[in-house]
Motif scaffolding. Sequence first.
Motif, PDB file in Angstrom:
ATOM      1  N   ALA A 336       0.822  -1.176   0.095  1.00  9.83           N
ATOM      2  CA  ALA A 336      -0.026   0.026  -0.061  1.00  9.83           C
ATOM      3  C   ALA A 336       0.854   1.246   0.099  1.00  9.83           C
ATOM      4  O   ALA A 336       0.562   2.271  -0.878  1.00  9.83           O
ATOM      5  N   HIS A 337       1.966   1.410   0.892  1.00  9.21           N
ATOM      6  CA  HIS A 337       2.758   2.389   0.844  1.00  9.21           C
ATOM      7  C   HIS A 337       3.639   2.702  -0.473  1.00  9.21           C
ATOM      8  O   HIS A 337       3.740   3.589  -1.041  1.00  9.21           O
ATOM      9  N   PHE A 338       4.051   1.501  -0.925  1.00  4.55           N
ATOM     10  CA  PHE A 338       4.880   1.308  -2.233  1.00  4.55           C
ATOM     11  C   PHE A 338       3.983   1.970  -3.425  1.00  4.55           C
ATOM     12  O   PHE A 338       4.524   2.718  -4.088  1.00  4.55           O
ATOM     13  N   ILE A 339       2.736   1.446  -3.431  1.00  2.00           N
ATOM     14  CA  ILE A 339       1.919   2.019  -4.305  1.00  2.00           C
ATOM     15  C   ILE A 339       1.644   3.390  -4.368  1.00  2.00           C
ATOM     16  O   ILE A 339       1.723   4.224  -5.436  1.00  2.00           O
ATOM     17  N   SER A 340       1.320   3.853  -3.180  1.00  2.00           N
ATOM     18  CA  SER A 340       1.010   5.264  -3.216  1.00  2.00           C
ATOM     19  C   SER A 340       2.256   6.153  -3.336  1.00  2.00           C
ATOM     20  O   SER A 340       2.201   7.400  -3.994  1.00  2.00           O
ATOM     21  N   VAL A 369      -5.510  -8.763   8.984  1.00  2.67           N
ATOM     22  CA  VAL A 369      -5.143  -8.513   7.599  1.00  2.67           C
ATOM     23  C   VAL A 369      -6.425  -7.967   6.556  1.00  2.67           C
ATOM     24  O   VAL A 369      -6.153  -7.710   5.553  1.00  2.67           O
ATOM     25  N   LEU A 370      -7.656  -7.866   7.146  1.00  2.00           N
ATOM     26  CA  LEU A 370      -8.727  -7.313   6.369  1.00  2.00           C
ATOM     27  C   LEU A 370      -8.568  -5.862   6.206  1.00  2.00           C
ATOM     28  O   LEU A 370      -8.802  -5.204   4.971  1.00  2.00           O
ATOM     29  N   ARG A 371      -7.996  -5.168   7.330  1.00  4.85           N
ATOM     30  CA  ARG A 371      -7.439  -3.710   7.356  1.00  4.85           C
ATOM     31  C   ARG A 371      -6.427  -3.603   6.239  1.00  4.85           C
ATOM     32  O   ARG A 371      -6.706  -2.666   5.619  1.00  4.85           O
ATOM     33  N   ALA A 372      -5.616  -4.389   6.475  1.00  8.87           N
ATOM     34  CA  ALA A 372      -4.162  -4.226   5.857  1.00  8.87           C
ATOM     35  C   ALA A 372      -4.520  -4.362   4.047  1.00  8.87           C
ATOM     36  O   ALA A 372      -4.082  -3.548   3.299  1.00  8.87           O
ATOM     37  N   GLY A 373      -5.481  -5.355   3.944  1.00  8.84           N
ATOM     38  CA  GLY A 373      -6.052  -5.655   2.524  1.00  8.84           C
ATOM     39  C   GLY A 373      -6.608  -4.413   1.795  1.00  8.84           C
ATOM     40  O   GLY A 373      -6.467  -4.058   0.723  1.00  8.84           O
ATOM     41  N   ALA A 374      -7.756  -3.945   2.987  1.00  9.19           N
ATOM     42  CA  ALA A 374      -8.302  -2.683   2.508  1.00  9.19           C
ATOM     43  C   ALA A 374      -7.422  -1.733   2.160  1.00  9.19           C
ATOM     44  O   ALA A 374      -7.650  -0.906   1.020  1.00  9.19           O
ATOM     45  N   LYS A 375      -6.468  -1.491   2.745  1.00  6.34           N
ATOM     46  CA  LYS A 375      -5.398  -0.401   2.529  1.00  6.34           C
ATOM     47  C   LYS A 375      -4.824  -0.567   1.552  1.00  6.34           C
ATOM     48  O   LYS A 375      -4.527   0.634   0.831  1.00  6.34           O
ATOM     49  N   MET A 376      -4.591  -1.774   0.966  1.00 10.63           N
ATOM     50  CA  MET A 376      -3.835  -1.779  -0.165  1.00 10.63           C
ATOM     51  C   MET A 376      -4.509  -1.868  -1.326  1.00 10.63           C
ATOM     52  O   MET A 376      -4.518  -0.994  -2.596  1.00 10.63           O
ATOM     53  N   PHE A 377      -6.012  -2.233  -1.139  1.00 11.95           N
ATOM     54  CA  PHE A 377      -7.072  -2.199  -2.344  1.00 11.95           C
ATOM     55  C   PHE A 377      -7.397  -0.695  -2.648  1.00 11.95           C
ATOM     56  O   PHE A 377      -7.365  -0.260  -3.798  1.00 11.95           O
ATOM     57  N   VAL A 378      -7.421   0.327  -1.429  1.00  9.68           N
ATOM     58  CA  VAL A 378      -7.666   1.720  -1.664  1.00  9.68           C
ATOM     59  C   VAL A 378      -6.459   2.469  -2.374  1.00  9.68           C
ATOM     60  O   VAL A 378      -6.566   3.021  -3.195  1.00  9.68           O
ATOM     61  N   ALA A 379      -5.477   1.865  -1.852  1.00 10.05           N
ATOM     62  CA  ALA A 379      -4.076   2.707  -2.737  1.00 10.05           C
ATOM     63  C   ALA A 379      -4.257   2.308  -4.129  1.00 10.05           C
ATOM     64  O   ALA A 379      -3.825   3.263  -4.918  1.00 10.05           O
ATOM     65  N   GLN A 380      -4.428   0.845  -4.469  1.00 10.48           N
ATOM     66  CA  GLN A 380      -4.330   0.756  -5.850  1.00 10.48           C
ATOM     67  C   GLN A 380      -5.380   1.260  -6.548  1.00 10.48           C
ATOM     68  O   GLN A 380      -5.227   1.668  -7.986  1.00 10.48           O
ATOM     69  N   THR A 381      -6.507   1.045  -6.096  1.00 10.24           N
ATOM     70  CA  THR A 381      -7.682   1.557  -6.922  1.00 10.24           C
ATOM     71  C   THR A 381      -7.866   3.134  -7.048  1.00 10.24           C
ATOM     72  O   THR A 381      -8.435   3.535  -8.064  1.00 10.24           O
ATOM     73  N   THR A 382      -7.272   3.807  -6.213  1.00  9.34           N
ATOM     74  CA  THR A 382      -7.249   5.360  -6.221  1.00  9.34           C
ATOM     75  C   THR A 382      -5.951   5.805  -7.016  1.00  9.34           C
ATOM     76  O   THR A 382      -5.839   6.898  -7.308  1.00  9.34           O
ATOM     77  N   ALA A 383      -5.120   4.990  -7.385  1.00  7.56           N
ATOM     78  CA  ALA A 383      -3.850   5.221  -7.991  1.00  7.56           C
ATOM     79  C   ALA A 383      -4.235   5.848  -9.377  1.00  7.56           C
ATOM     80  O   ALA A 383      -5.086   5.217  -9.995  1.00  7.56           O
ATOM     81  N   THR A 384      -3.626   7.003  -9.720  1.00  8.04           N
ATOM     82  CA  THR A 384      -3.984   7.533 -10.974  1.00  8.04           C
ATOM     83  C   THR A 384      -2.832   7.327 -12.006  1.00  8.04           C
ATOM     84  O   THR A 384      -3.240   7.657 -13.139  1.00  8.04           O
ATOM     85  N   THR A 385      -1.903   6.669 -11.753  1.00  9.99           N
ATOM     86  CA  THR A 385      -0.819   6.375 -12.712  1.00  9.99           C
ATOM     87  C   THR A 385      -1.269   5.021 -13.650  1.00  9.99           C
ATOM     88  O   THR A 385      -2.172   4.819 -13.314  1.00  9.99           O
TER      89      THR A 385
END
Length: 499
Positions: A336-340, A369-385
Amino acid sequence: MTNAEAWEKTLDDLEQRRARVLEMGGSERVAKHHAKGKLDARARIAHLLDEGTFQEFGTLVGGAEAAADALVAGSGLINGTPVMVGAEDFTTLAGTIAPGSNSKRYRLAEMAVRNKVPLIMLLEGAGFRPTGAHYGRTPTDLLAQAQCSGKVPMVTGVLGPSAGHGALIAPVSDFAIMSRQGSIFTAGPPVVKMSTGEDISKEDLGGPGVALPSGVVHNVAETDEDVLDEIRRYLSYFPPSAWSYPPVYLPDESTGPRATPELLNIISRENRNTYDMRKVLDVVFDGTDWFEVQPEFGTAIICALAHLGGHPVAVVANQPQVIAGSIDTDAADKAAHFISVADAFHLPIVFLADNPGMLPGGESEREGVLRAGAKMFVAQTTATTLKLHVTLRKAYGFGSMVMSLIGYDSQAGVFAYPGATMGAMSAAALSSASNARDDVAAELAEMELQASYLSAEHMGFDELIRPDETRNALLLSLQRGLYARQQSPEPVLRTAIMP
């Protein structure tokens, strides 16, 4: 008396003051520092920057009592690109922070954003200095540093013990790397002993054995020189700011199209067999010198900086050798951090999926794990690159969605290998969960094998590709997707609340 003669006494005084500053904590303390195999603050900056490019400011802050107020600060070039850099001087009052050096730290970050250039902090200090002075509403450096986030690359090197306020820049940064002699903590061993009674060494409190597994620091290198070299290497993948696109290497024999038949021998066709995803990266990208971020944390996912066709890209790849590629809490937090960070600086993201989903089990759930997974999901779905995806063998449930295998998610290219399986869960897991008879279980397994073709028939992928077509499929999609860059880049506006 000529004008030049009239200036002589004044300028001699200035040069004497400058010479005193260059002595830092004095020859004895500097020699003691060198004896530990460390570079001093000024030598660190000299090694980091292109030769002869350092321009210092705030040299006389701290007066005669504290050379440069224990912080060497200024600007310079790295591979020809301007940067702002500050290095705590441990030989001067243990690198502590006073009102003057706090202002210098604020100025560094302020100028980084103003000039739209990276900010680098080299840490080895004991936090705030007990001066008795009242800081009042003096601007804090952390305020300016936080305002750098997402606008300019922020990198921290931890090259010795770093405590308290000064250490906070590391977790605020995009990338933090420490030497084997580095340690980082909220408060040092003496304060811990006084506060809690715990007798602990600085290594056990915040050395690499603690800071890497906790995720506070991303990477480790052996020596000061190695850390500084890695910082230069890391920044080579990034633009100077979010107002620029990443640098592109000129085309050569390593950047062009080529088949990747080696993958047929690397990737096992049987889902239950493992393989090393790092070998896939070696084959698919321009060379084997890609840069892995946090290799010792969240090891079920590989996060790496690489080049594809000369273009810097961020790679998020499942590692089948670790818990079969299942995504656990640490792996999701890391990704999640890396994607952001990649999104903030317009690096295209390549997702290489081969996982059986999020890691199940009591311990995993207790770790969130669900919170962390949701964090990664939000990071990648909101990514504009620009985003690219390949399913190599399997991608189940939420584990597929966090890896960008989700329809209408603005990917520039979505691919899978024939026989790649996906769905809510594997046939084996579904058979077990439903107590299916042997004949039903066999039928489920056959349906699983046909899943990639069924998905392709309904446009679940842009195309099913052979493993030996992987590089070219990604390269051509990347080259086409980059044509979207028809306006000046700007910092990414984030509107989602991160889980």
